[in-house]
Motif scaffolding. Structure first.
Motif, PDB file in Angstrom:
ATOM      1  N   PHE A   1     122.703  36.237 -19.450  1.00 46.85           N
ATOM      2  CA  PHE A   1     121.196  35.735 -19.171  1.00 46.85           C
ATOM      3  C   PHE A   1     120.547  35.332 -20.695  1.00 46.85           C
ATOM      4  CE2 PHE A   1     116.886  36.955 -19.613  1.00 46.85           C
ATOM      5  CZ  PHE A   1     116.250  36.004 -18.440  1.00 46.85           C
ATOM      6  N   VAL A   2     120.822  36.209 -21.791  1.00 50.01           N
ATOM      7  CA  VAL A   2     120.069  36.071 -22.976  1.00 50.01           C
ATOM      8  C   VAL A   2     121.330  34.737 -23.747  1.00 50.01           C
ATOM      9  CG1 VAL A   2     120.059  36.908 -25.261  1.00 50.01           C
ATOM     10  CG2 VAL A   2     119.385  38.470 -23.340  1.00 50.01           C
ATOM     11  N   ALA A   3     122.326  34.795 -23.577  1.00 56.56           N
ATOM     12  CA  ALA A   3     123.188  33.673 -24.289  1.00 56.56           C
ATOM     13  C   ALA A   3     122.799  32.112 -23.628  1.00 56.56           C
ATOM     14  CB  ALA A   3     124.761  33.844 -23.738  1.00 56.56           C
ATOM     15  N   GLY A   4     122.432  32.347 -22.321  1.00 51.51           N
ATOM     16  CA  GLY A   4     121.700  30.902 -21.857  1.00 51.51           C
ATOM     17  C   GLY A   4     120.347  30.749 -22.532  1.00 51.51           C
ATOM     18  N   LEU A   5     119.705  31.611 -22.553  1.00 54.05           N
ATOM     19  CA  LEU A   5     118.269  31.460 -23.342  1.00 54.05           C
ATOM     20  C   LEU A   5     118.418  30.924 -24.653  1.00 54.05           C
ATOM     21  CD1 LEU A   5     116.182  34.534 -22.142  1.00 54.05           C
ATOM     22  CD2 LEU A   5     116.052  32.311 -21.251  1.00 54.05           C
ATOM     23  N   LEU A   6     119.201  31.641 -25.409  1.00 54.90           N
ATOM     24  CA  LEU A   6     119.638  31.116 -26.883  1.00 54.90           C
ATOM     25  C   LEU A   6     120.156  29.740 -26.614  1.00 54.90           C
ATOM     26  CD1 LEU A   6     121.047  34.125 -28.225  1.00 54.90           C
ATOM     27  CD2 LEU A   6     118.886  33.110 -28.974  1.00 54.90           C
ATOM     28  N   ALA A   7     121.083  29.309 -25.776  1.00 54.19           N
ATOM     29  CA  ALA A   7     121.450  28.046 -25.802  1.00 54.19           C
ATOM     30  C   ALA A   7     120.644  26.820 -25.419  1.00 54.19           C
ATOM     31  CB  ALA A   7     122.790  27.759 -24.781  1.00 54.19           C
ATOM     32  N   GLN A   8     119.746  27.417 -24.548  1.00 54.03           N
ATOM     33  CA  GLN A   8     118.441  26.473 -24.091  1.00 54.03           C
ATOM     34  C   GLN A   8     117.424  26.365 -25.572  1.00 54.03           C
ATOM     35  OE1 GLN A   8     117.385  28.809 -20.841  1.00 54.03           O
ATOM     36  NE2 GLN A   8     118.600  27.571 -19.375  1.00 54.03           N
TER      37      GLN A   8
END
Length: 189
Positions: free
Chosen positions: A100-107
């Protein structure tokens, strides 16, 4: 494979996040939105999500002899049940939260890399506040916060609308205990 296990995978979670908001995308569109992921991985994970019924084929077109599918997210099928959440191990929670956090960082990286990003105008924000609440007060707050979000949830693209991502994390803070005599004076965030 249950929904929680499907979504614990970081690439599948990113694909689901990309589809939020009623978007209809081809696998090629998803490859373009996830440039750090190999196209073969995106194609494989889209297939896995489609086989599980989380992505639905909404259109098919012949493109240079191949069939190009356009997918939409079945939001109901992508929901993780309370039973599934209760059955997750601490390691699975860590894995899911990391994805979830990795997805937020990528966004965030994709947004900031855009030549048109303007954090102030776009109202980019993130914060953490601490609330001292009972379970009942937390349930009431969650219901109050859900109502306006649910009113906006099914709106699609339109004049003047920008797709915005709203992500929340709620968890008990086990790093501190209340001071003697209660939490002390309240200060607005």
């Amino acid at each position: 494979m249950d929904t929680a296990a499907l979504l614990l995978h970081p690439v599948r979670l990113r694909i689901v996040q990309a589809m939020l908001g009623g978007r209809e995308l081809t696998t090629a569109d998803l490859v373009a939105q996830l440039p750090e992921v190999s196209p073969a991985t995106v194609y494989r994970q889209v297939s896995t999500l489609a086989d599980a019924g989380i992505l639905l084929v909404v259109d098919e077109q012949r493109v240079r002899g191949a069939v190009q599918r356009t997918y939409a997210l079945d939001v109901a099928a992508a929901q993780v049940s309370a039973q599934d959440i209760a059955a997750l191990t601490p390691e699975q929670h860590r894995q899911g939260f990391t994805a979830f956090v990795a997805g937020l960082l990528a966004q965030l990286d994709a947004y900031l890399a855009s030549s048109t990003s303007d954090p102030a105008t776009d109202q980019l924000g993130y914060r953490t506040v601490a609330l001292w609440v009972t379970d009942e007060e937390m349930a009431a707050l969650a219901a109050e916060m859900s109502a306006p979000v649910l009113r906006l949830l099914n709106r699609g693209p339109g004049e003047g609308r920008t797709r915005r991502l709203l992500s929340t994390v709620l968890m008990p803070d086990r790093t501190t205990s209340p001071p003697p005599g209660g939490p002390g004076p309240h200060r607005a965030p």
